[in-house]
Design an enzyme around this catalytic site. Structure first.
Site, mmCIF file in Angstrom:
data_model
loop_
_atom_site.group_PDB
_atom_site.id
_atom_site.type_symbol
_atom_site.label_atom_id
_atom_site.label_comp_id
_atom_site.label_asym_id
_atom_site.label_seq_id
_atom_site.Cartn_x
_atom_site.Cartn_y
_atom_site.Cartn_z
ATOM 1 N N ASN A 9 0.873 -1.173 0.000
ATOM 2 C CA ASN A 9 0.000 0.000 0.000
ATOM 3 C C ASN A 9 0.910 1.223 0.000
ATOM 4 O O ASN A 9 1.473 1.581 1.032
ATOM 5 C CB ASN A 9 -0.888 -0.039 1.254
ATOM 6 C CG ASN A 9 -1.788 1.175 1.366
ATOM 7 O OD1 ASN A 9 -1.848 2.001 0.460
ATOM 8 N ND2 ASN A 9 -2.487 1.277 2.491
ATOM 9 N N LYS A 11 0.140 4.250 -0.374
ATOM 10 C CA LYS A 11 -0.497 5.450 0.210
ATOM 11 C C LYS A 11 -0.181 6.685 -0.649
ATOM 12 O O LYS A 11 -0.086 6.574 -1.857
ATOM 13 C CB LYS A 11 -0.073 5.618 1.670
ATOM 14 C CG LYS A 11 -0.323 4.330 2.478
ATOM 15 C CD LYS A 11 -0.192 4.509 3.956
ATOM 16 C CE LYS A 11 -0.403 3.150 4.643
ATOM 17 N NZ LYS A 11 -0.390 3.251 6.094
ATOM 18 N N HIS A 96 -9.797 1.016 4.637
ATOM 19 C CA HIS A 96 -8.537 1.281 5.345
ATOM 20 C C HIS A 96 -8.799 2.271 6.483
ATOM 21 O O HIS A 96 -9.582 3.211 6.328
ATOM 22 C CB HIS A 96 -7.489 1.826 4.379
ATOM 23 C CG HIS A 96 -6.122 1.841 4.996
ATOM 24 N ND1 HIS A 96 -5.733 2.796 5.898
ATOM 25 C CD2 HIS A 96 -5.086 0.986 4.872
ATOM 26 C CE1 HIS A 96 -4.489 2.528 6.303
ATOM 27 N NE2 HIS A 96 -4.081 1.439 5.699
ATOM 28 N N GLU A 98 -7.193 4.683 7.576
ATOM 29 C CA GLU A 98 -6.933 6.096 7.280
ATOM 30 C C GLU A 98 -8.122 6.731 6.563
ATOM 31 O O GLU A 98 -8.423 7.905 6.749
ATOM 32 C CB GLU A 98 -5.636 6.218 6.447
ATOM 33 C CG GLU A 98 -4.417 5.990 7.340
ATOM 34 C CD GLU A 98 -3.210 5.418 6.631
ATOM 35 O OE1 GLU A 98 -3.150 5.455 5.388
ATOM 36 O OE2 GLU A 98 -2.310 4.924 7.343
ATOM 37 N N GLU A 168 -5.980 -5.145 10.182
ATOM 38 C CA GLU A 168 -4.961 -4.134 10.440
ATOM 39 C C GLU A 168 -5.293 -3.396 11.732
ATOM 40 O O GLU A 168 -6.049 -2.415 11.705
ATOM 41 C CB GLU A 168 -4.919 -3.116 9.292
ATOM 42 C CG GLU A 168 -4.585 -3.716 7.941
ATOM 43 C CD GLU A 168 -3.949 -2.677 7.039
ATOM 44 O OE1 GLU A 168 -2.792 -2.873 6.643
ATOM 45 O OE2 GLU A 168 -4.588 -1.663 6.756
ATOM 46 N N GLY A 174 1.902 1.882 10.823
ATOM 47 C CA GLY A 174 2.898 2.953 10.733
ATOM 48 C C GLY A 174 3.561 3.305 12.052
ATOM 49 O O GLY A 174 4.201 4.346 12.164
ATOM 50 N N SER A 214 2.819 -2.466 10.479
ATOM 51 C CA SER A 214 4.246 -2.604 10.792
ATOM 52 C C SER A 214 4.810 -3.982 10.478
ATOM 53 O O SER A 214 5.683 -4.484 11.194
ATOM 54 C CB SER A 214 4.510 -2.212 12.251
ATOM 55 O OG SER A 214 4.134 -0.858 12.459
#
Ligand code: PGA
Length: 252
Positions: A9, A11, A96, A98, A168, A174, A214
């Site tokens: 991904n 991003k 996702h 985010e 996730e 991250g 991660s």
């Protein structure tokens, strides 16, 4: 046996040249992918260039990070499934964290996206995962179950052939702090048992559930060795060819 699937991904990272360079580095190195499928979720602005650059073997699938659930119309700044198909992009990411938090995509909207993507024959990576406070309160299993019930589990069993579920945990994305092998595998087993009770053995046994948060060249092999972890959704470590390639190799 479920074939492993490893997705990068990217991003909102990379320039066009960097994206083409990274893609080229991956493509020359992944010669034998009998053990895994590999997907790269690239920014929209590079999808066309990447598809043009793709070699004939096409071992790397190019996916889109987002789309708007309508064919066309007055949706300034958005991109439709029809436009993605036109670029020969057939894989999308939905849910996702985010997009759930920063772009305020709620469960109903995600459900609409799932429906539109499935109707148009896309492969969907559907993301779920709990925030840190939910895990601390011991409510993570229930939380993820709710996310799946709200936006994914209305599908018919036959539609699951095009679904990959990505677990996730938000606190691991991250942050450098991955879930442990057992924490991740327990959630994957929980998701698989939900699939079993709602859709039967075949769907439960065949649906790939990948881990994201991660995941890196050091922890990938042990995560992918767990009974119910069928690959990974990789953010940061997918931006460096050597790291992403070691993660792909860790799925062997
Ligand atoms: P990360 O991101 O690998 O950088 O933690 C994963 C993701 O957001 O999909």
């Amino acid at each position: 046996m479920r074939k492993k699937i490893i997705a990068g991904n990217w991003k909102m990272n990379l320039t066009k040249n960097e994206a083409l360079h990274l893609y080229g580095e991956l493509e020359v190195s992944v010669d034998n992918l009998s053990h895994a499928e590999v997907v790269v979720f690239a920014p929209h602005v590079f999808l066309d260039a990447l598809n043009v650059a793709k070699n004939a073997e096409g071992l790397l699938t190019i996916g889109a990070q987002n789309f708007y659930p309508a064919e066309s119309g007055p949706f300034t700044g958005e991109i439709s499934t029809k436009q993605l198909k036109d670029l020969d992009v057939n894989t999308v990411l939905i849910g996702h964290s985010e997009r759930r938090t920063i772009l305020n995509e709620n469960e109903d909207f995600l459900k609409q996206k799932v429906d539109v993507a499935i109707q148009h024959g896309f492969t969907v990576f559907f993301c779920c995962g709990e925030p840190e406070e939910v895990r601390k309160a011991g409510q993570h299993m229930h939380f993820v179950e709710q996310q799946l019930n709200d936006s994914l589990f209305h599908l018919k069993a036959a539609e699951f052939t095009n679904i990959v579920i990505a677990y996730e945990p938000v606190w691991a994305i991250g942050t450098g702090q991955s879930a442990t092998n057992d924490e991740a595998n327990q959630m994957h087993q929980h998701i698989r048992s939900l699939l079993r009770s709602k859709f039967g053995d075949a769907i439960a046994n065949n649906t790939r559930i990948v881990y994201g948060g991660s995941c890196n060249p050091r922890n990938a092999a042990s995560l992918f060795d767990m009974s119910d972890i069928d690959g990974g959704l990789i953010g940061g470590a997918s931006l460096k060819a050597s790291d992403f390639l070691s993660i792909i190799n860790a799925a062997r």
